[in-house]
Design an enzyme around this catalytic site. Structure first.
Site, short mmCIF file in Angstrom:
data_model
loop_
_atom_site.label_atom_id
_atom_site.label_comp_id
_atom_site.label_asym_id
_atom_site.label_seq_id
_atom_site.Cartn_x
_atom_site.Cartn_y
_atom_site.Cartn_z
N ARG A 232 0.86 -1.18 0.00
CA ARG A 232 0.00 0.00 0.00
C ARG A 232 0.90 1.23 0.00
NH1 ARG A 232 -3.33 -2.75 -1.67
NH2 ARG A 232 -5.38 -3.28 -0.82
N GLU A 261 -2.48 7.39 -5.14
CA GLU A 261 -2.78 6.69 -6.39
C GLU A 261 -4.23 6.83 -6.84
OE1 GLU A 261 -1.79 2.59 -5.13
OE2 GLU A 261 -3.88 2.08 -5.48
N HIS A 293 -0.64 -0.37 -9.79
CA HIS A 293 -1.35 -1.34 -8.92
C HIS A 293 -1.80 -2.57 -9.73
CE1 HIS A 293 -3.51 -1.41 -4.81
NE2 HIS A 293 -3.38 -2.64 -5.25
P1 NAI Z 1 -1.66 -11.09 5.09
O1 NAI Z 1 -2.69 -10.52 6.00
O2 NAI Z 1 -1.73 -12.52 4.69
O3 NAI Z 1 -0.20 -10.85 5.72
C1 NAI Z 1 0.23 -9.62 6.23
C2 NAI Z 1 1.41 -9.90 7.16
O4 NAI Z 1 1.94 -8.65 7.56
C3 NAI Z 1 1.00 -10.65 8.45
O5 NAI Z 1 1.89 -11.74 8.66
C4 NAI Z 1 1.16 -9.59 9.54
O6 NAI Z 1 1.56 -10.15 10.80
C5 NAI Z 1 2.25 -8.72 8.95
N1 NAI Z 1 2.31 -7.38 9.50
C6 NAI Z 1 1.31 -6.64 10.06
N2 NAI Z 1 1.79 -5.44 10.43
C7 NAI Z 1 3.11 -5.42 10.12
C8 NAI Z 1 4.14 -4.45 10.26
N3 NAI Z 1 3.91 -3.24 10.80
N4 NAI Z 1 5.38 -4.78 9.83
C9 NAI Z 1 5.64 -5.99 9.28
N5 NAI Z 1 4.70 -6.94 9.11
C10 NAI Z 1 3.44 -6.65 9.52
O7 NAI Z 1 -1.66 -10.14 3.80
P2 NAI Z 1 -1.18 -10.50 2.32
O8 NAI Z 1 -2.26 -11.22 1.60
O9 NAI Z 1 0.17 -11.11 2.38
O10 NAI Z 1 -1.09 -9.05 1.67
C11 NAI Z 1 -0.17 -8.08 2.14
C12 NAI Z 1 -0.58 -6.73 1.58
O11 NAI Z 1 -0.39 -6.76 0.16
C13 NAI Z 1 -2.07 -6.40 1.75
O12 NAI Z 1 -2.34 -5.80 3.00
C14 NAI Z 1 -2.32 -5.43 0.63
O13 NAI Z 1 -2.11 -4.14 1.12
C15 NAI Z 1 -1.25 -5.78 -0.40
N6 NAI Z 1 -1.80 -6.29 -1.67
C16 NAI Z 1 -1.40 -5.69 -2.84
C17 NAI Z 1 -1.87 -6.16 -4.05
C18 NAI Z 1 -1.43 -5.55 -5.35
O14 NAI Z 1 -2.08 -5.76 -6.38
N7 NAI Z 1 -0.32 -4.81 -5.39
C19 NAI Z 1 -2.84 -7.27 -4.11
C20 NAI Z 1 -3.12 -7.87 -2.84
C21 NAI Z 1 -2.63 -7.37 -1.66
#
Ligand code: NAI
Length: 328
Positions: A232, A261, A293
Site C-alpha cells: 500500500r 494513487e 497497482h
Molecule cells: P496477510 O494478511 O496474509 O499478511 C500480512 C502480514 O503482515 C502478516 O503476517 C502480519 O503479521 C504482517 N504485518 C502486520 N503489520 C506489520 C508491520 N507493521 N510490519 C511488518 N509486518 C506486519 O496479507 P497478504 O495477503 O500477504 O497481503 C499483504 C498486503 O499486500 C495487503 O495488506 C495489501 O495491502 C497488499 N496487496 C497488494 C496487491 C497488489 O495488487 N499490489 C494485491 C493484494 C494485496
C-alpha cells in the site's frame, strides 16, 4: 441480491459476469465517493475496490440508503472505517487471499527490471544501440533480501527468493513458525533492512505501519539499496524517499502502489497534464519503476476474486457463516 459495483473496468465486468452466481449487478466506472454516493440508492450491497473510500459519514449515508453489505474485491481494507461499519451493522466481507503468487511474482519482475534494466535494453536495441554501458546489474544469488511482512504474499515471495538462492531476513510482529522451520530468520525492522540489497514490503497499511519507510528508517538501509512496495502506498513517505533517491541513499525504487494513487491509477491520463508533482518527480528518475497497482492482475487472481466475492455474497444472502468478514 442487487449489487452496485464501483470502480469497474472492462476486465472487472467480464470476470464478475462470468462467475456471477445469480445476483443483479449494476456496474459503475466511477469510484465510490461523496459525489457518487447517490448512485447506491435501491441496492442491497456494494462491491468495492482498493480506492473506493468509505469513512464513517459515508457509511451512515450508505446505511440510510439501505446498504447492508460491502463486498471488497481485494485483500486490503484500509479504505474502510471497519469500526464505524460494525456500529452501523453493515457487514464487510473481503477476498483475503487470491493468488498471492500473482503479487509475489510482480515484486520479482520489478526487482529484475530495476536490476537488469531489461526495459532500457529493449528500447536501446530497437534503436540499433547494442551498447552495454549503464546496464550492469548484480546477482540475486546470495544477495540479502529483507522481507517486511510474511503473510500470504510474503510467504509466496519467500519461496521464490529461496529458489533464487537469496539470503532472506524477515520482519513481522507475528513470526511464522513453519517459515522458521523452513530456514527463514526473523529480526527487528532495523536489523532486517541493514545490509540488505533489497527491501520488499508485504504488510498491510495500518496506524502502526503508516509511513514505516521514512527518513529515519531509510538511514538503516544499506547505501544504494533497492526498495520494492507492492503493498500500500502510504507505507512509504514519498517525499522522504525522493530525498533518499536524490542523495543516493536509495539506489532503486519499485512502486506498484502510491499514496495518492486514487487520482491516477487505473485511468488513462496520457492526454492530460499530471498535477501530482511527487509522482512527476518519481517518474523522472532513471532508477524508479512505477506500475499502476497491477500486482494482482493475472487471469488466475481475477477468477479467484470473482469466485470468492460471490461466495461471500451467497453466504450473506443465505445466512451462512461469514468466513471472510472483517471485524474491527
Ligand atoms: P496477510 O494478511 O496474509 O499478511 C500480512 C502480514 O503482515 C502478516 O503476517 C502480519 O503479521 C504482517 N504485518 C502486520 N503489520 C506489520 C508491520 N507493521 N510490519 C511488518 N509486518 C506486519 O496479507 P497478504 O495477503 O500477504 O497481503 C499483504 C498486503 O499486500 C495487503 O495488506 C495489501 O495491502 C497488499 N496487496 C497488494 C496487491 C497488489 O495488487 N499490489 C494485491 C493484494 C494485496
Amino acid at each position: 441480491m442487487r449489487i452496485a459495483v464501483f470502480s469497474t473496468c472492462k476486465y472487472d465486468q467480464e470476470f464478475l459476469e462470468r462467475y456471477n452466481t445469480g445476483h443483479e449487478l449494476v456496474f459503475f466506472e466511477q469510484a465510490l465517493s461523496l459525489k457518487t454516493i447517490a448512485l447506491t440508492e435501491t441496492f442491497d450491497a456494494l462491491c468495492l475496490f482498493v480506492n473506493d473510500k468509505t469513512d464513517s459519514n459515508m457509511l451512515t449515508a450508505l446505511k440510510e440508503n439501505g446498504i447492508k453489505l460491502i463486498l471488497l474485491r481485494c485483500a486490503g481494507f484500509n479504505n474502510i472505517d471497519v469500526a464505524a461499519a460494525e456500529e452501523l451493522g453493515i457487514k464487510i466481507l473481503r477476498v483475503p487471499a487470491y493468488s498471492p503468487e500473482a503479487v509475489a511474482e510482480h515484486a520479482l519482475s520489478m526487482i529484475l527490471t530495476l536490476n537488469r534494466k531489461t526495459h532500457k535494453a529493449y528500447n536501446r536495441i530497437r534503436e540499433g544501440n547494442f551498447s552495454l554501458e549503464g546496464l550492469m546489474g548484480f546477482n540475486l544469488h546470495n544477495c540479502k533480501v529483507a522481507l517486511i511482512g510474511t503473510g500470504n504474499i510474503g510467504k509466496a515471495f519467500y519461496r521464490i527468493l529461496k529458489g533464487l538462492g537469496c539470503r532472506v531476513v524477515a520482519f513481522d510482529p507475528y513470526p511464522d513458525k513453519a517459515l522458521i522451520a523452513d530456514g527463514l530468520t526473523y529480526a527487528s525492522l532495523e536489523e532486517a533492512v541493514c545490509d540488505a540489497e533489497i527491501v520488499s514490503l508485504h504488510c498491510p497499511l495500518s496506524d502502526q505501519s503508516f509511513h514505516m519507510i521514512n527518513e529515519q528508517t531509510l538511514r538503516f538501509f544499506k547505501k544504494g539499496a533497492m526498495l520494492i512496495n507492492t503493498s500500500r502506498g502510504a507505507l512509504v513517505n514519498t517525499e522522504e524517499v525522493i530525498t533518499a533517491l536524490k542523495s543516493g541513499q536509495l539506489g532503486y525504487l519499485g512502486l506498484d502502489v502510491y499514496e495518492q494513487e486514487s487520482a491516477l491509477f487505473f485511468h488513462d491520463l496520457s492526454g492530460e497534464v499530471i498535477q501530482d508533482d511527487l509522482i512527476a518527480r518519481l517518474i523522472s528518475f532513471p532508477n524508479v519503476l512505477i506500475t499502476s497497482h497491477q500486482g494482482f492482475f493475472t487471469r488466475e487472481a481475477m477468477q479467484q476474486i470473482a469466485e470468492i466475492t460471490f461466495s461471500n455474497a451467497d453466504a450473506f444472502a443465505s445466512g451462512e457463516p461469514l468466513v471472510n468478514e472483517i471485524k474491527p
